[in-house]
Design an enzyme around this catalytic site. Structure first.
Site, PDB file in Angstrom:
ATOM      1  N   TYR A 306      24.463 -62.691 -26.625  1.00 28.58           N
ATOM      2  CA  TYR A 306      24.875 -61.640 -27.548  1.00 28.58           C
ATOM      3  C   TYR A 306      25.608 -60.536 -26.799  1.00 28.58           C
ATOM      4  O   TYR A 306      25.433 -60.339 -25.601  1.00 28.58           O
ATOM      5  CB  TYR A 306      23.679 -61.069 -28.304  1.00 28.58           C
ATOM      6  CG  TYR A 306      22.678 -60.289 -27.472  1.00 28.58           C
ATOM      7  CD1 TYR A 306      22.820 -58.914 -27.279  1.00 28.58           C
ATOM      8  CD2 TYR A 306      21.585 -60.926 -26.882  1.00 28.58           C
ATOM      9  CE1 TYR A 306      21.896 -58.193 -26.536  1.00 28.58           C
ATOM     10  CE2 TYR A 306      20.658 -60.212 -26.139  1.00 28.58           C
ATOM     11  CZ  TYR A 306      20.821 -58.849 -25.969  1.00 28.58           C
ATOM     12  OH  TYR A 306      19.904 -58.143 -25.222  1.00 28.58           O
ATOM     13  N   CYS A 307      26.451 -59.819 -27.557  1.00 29.48           N
ATOM     14  CA  CYS A 307      27.168 -58.649 -27.041  1.00 29.48           C
ATOM     15  C   CYS A 307      27.421 -57.715 -28.219  1.00 29.48           C
ATOM     16  O   CYS A 307      26.883 -57.929 -29.309  1.00 29.48           O
ATOM     17  CB  CYS A 307      28.465 -59.054 -26.343  1.00 29.48           C
ATOM     18  SG  CYS A 307      29.615 -59.957 -27.400  1.00 29.48           S
ATOM     19  N   THR A 308      28.243 -56.698 -28.048  1.00 28.46           N
ATOM     20  CA  THR A 308      28.396 -55.668 -29.075  1.00 28.46           C
ATOM     21  C   THR A 308      29.029 -56.201 -30.351  1.00 28.46           C
ATOM     22  O   THR A 308      28.493 -56.034 -31.438  1.00 28.46           O
ATOM     23  CB  THR A 308      29.237 -54.501 -28.536  1.00 28.46           C
ATOM     24  OG1 THR A 308      28.666 -54.036 -27.325  1.00 28.46           O
ATOM     25  CG2 THR A 308      29.296 -53.368 -29.541  1.00 28.46           C
TER      26      THR A 308
END
Length: 469
Positions: A306-308
């Site tokens: 996951y990331c922003t």
């Protein structure tokens, strides 16, 4: 209002440009909060000054009594529908349908929960890859087109243009932002016709980013991959927020946070029973080395990345697949979309999500502040002090009081601004500035701490990701 007007006249007479600008912003906030007439003599309606205008907490008379403005215990959701999205952690609301869902004003009205001003400003976050990649001439044409469209529609912000596509964090008037997205769809419908445009609407004009920058880059996210390494289209499976939420409880799951260390300090996933790996990166170019050193923790696992906003996972997940992992997954739309689906309690998310705009951070309605000031250790989650680690130049958390003391009283010693990573590698004592313990994170018992496995070289410079990540 009258007090601010008097101060403004004095500042204008003295030619104090910065003070004039600041007071004008504060005066506008006060007038809007007062409804235009509550500054009249005898009025007892309270006037809250916007945090973006540099207001401090003050005592005021309210209905003839003394009352103190206080920060709310929890910030309202920075993203979501007008009514709160989502129920309990196991019952997500359906994310907004279609490409480009919208968050509304009161939920996203400012960088901190106490700000409730609304306006006509919108934030646009998006990325889009093209295949086959553009030629140099096509890249130049895309830059010229985007600059013209954004300028004509009154938009500001940052747009990275690579031969592989666009990556943007933009602000502008509601209609101007929408007009730009329509322009970009028409510019290349085969590439951007179904792009996931993320909007945050009804923000105060103080949320506008300064100026417009559209510039060429080699990679949309700078990993340093050479040639055909981590090819687009060969990455992990995209999971919706609901599917990602369910997968997080898989006993064989392991999460990988693809963001930089300063971002993970203020918020992260913390699902029960699932191991979360934080590479402790100062910049994305450290990711391939971290993967090579930590393959034993990933083999045979259900990898959840996951990331922003999703873009950093695209090629990062492709790199893991290239390394031979066969169960690689990534969060569709990133933390942004997840917090839309779990806007009330945050689901498996704790803390705040770092943003690349003037909100600084946002979280669920019930979000706790899990990070702290590097100087005094007071709870704090906003990187708006523009202070950096003296060794590696990574930005650090400094609370409002310490900022004030640094400016008005005594300068903060440089050694107190040293980030956790530099302290850890130098063997110097110092608090964690938000290391994820169950006590500090407000996590229920049984939730494991994030595993921090760093590969960053001491003293490495941190490059700010100018993207929606």
């Amino acid at each position: 209002v009258r007090r601010l007007e008097a101060k403004l006249r004095k500042a204008e007479a003295a030619g104090r440009g910065k003070a004039v600008k600041r007071l004008k912003a504060k005066l506008q906030v006060a007038r809007e909060e007062a409804g235009g007439d509550s500054g009249a003599p005898g009025s007892k309606r309270p006037m809250e000054e916007g945090d973006g205008a540099g207001a401090s907490l003050k005592r005021r008379k309210v209905d003839g009594k003394r009352a103190k403005d206080a920060l709310p215990s929890t910030a309202p959701p920075a993203l979501g529908e007008e009514a709160p999205l989502g129920g309990g952690a196991g019952d997500p609301a359906t994310p907004p349908a279609g490409a480009g869902s919208t968050a509304t004003g009161e939920a996203a009205a400012g960088p901190r929960g106490d700000r409730k001003l609304t306006g006509n400003t919108s934030i646009l976050l998006f990325y889009g890859y093209v295949s086959p990649t553009w030629t140099k001439e096509q890249q130049d044409e895309a830059i010229e087109f985007a600059t013209k469209s954004l300028s004509s529609n009154g938009c500001t912000g940052r747009l990275r243009v690579a031969r592989e596509g666009f990556n943007a964090t933009l602000t502008g008037p509601h209609d101007g932002i929408r007009a730009f997205t329509e322009d970009i769809k028409a510019f290349s419908p085969e590439h951007f016709g179904s792009t996931d445009f993320k909007f945050v609407d009804h923000l105060h004009e103080s949320q506008m980013l300064k100026g417009l920058k559209v510039w060429p880059v080699t990679e949309l996210v700078t990993y340093g991959f050479q040639g055909e390494a981590a090819a687009l289209g060969s990455g992990g499976r995209h999971l919706s927020p609901a599917d990602f939420h369910r997968a997080a409880t898989d006993p064989n799951a392991v999460m990988v946070d693809v963001r930089n260390f300063n971002e993970t300090l203020i918020g992260r996933f913390q699902p029960p029973g699932t191991k979360v790996l934080d590479p402790c990166m100062r910049k994305s170019t450290e990711f391939p080395e971290w993967v090579d050193k930590n393959m034993s923790k990933l083999r045979g696992k259900k990898v959840l990345m996951y990331c922003t906003g999703g873009i950093r996972c695209e090629r990062a997940s492709a790199y893991l697949v290239e390394k031979g992992l066969d169960d690689v997954n990534q969060l569709e739309g990133g933390i942004h979309r997840y917090l839309e689906a779990y806007a009330s309690d945050g689901g498996h998310w704790v803390g705040k999500n770092y943003t690349f705009d003037k909100r600084f951070a946002h979280g669920a309605t019930q979000a706790d502040v899990i990070s702290k000031c590097i100087v005094c250790e007071a709870p704090w989650e906003r990187y708006q002090a523009q202070m950096k680690c003296p060794k590696c130049k990574m930005e650090v958390l400094v609370c409002r009081q310490c900022q004030f003391d640094n400016k008005k009283k005594e300068k903060i010693p440089k050694f107190k601004l040293m980030c956790f990573l530099c302290k850890q590698r130098s063997g110097k004592p110092g608090h964690s500035q938000g290391q994820p313990t169950a006590k500090h994170a407000g996590a229920p018992k049984g939730r494991p701490p994030v595993q921090r496995a760093s590969s960053a070289a001491p003293g490495g410079k941190k490059h700010h990701q100018q993207s929606a990540g």
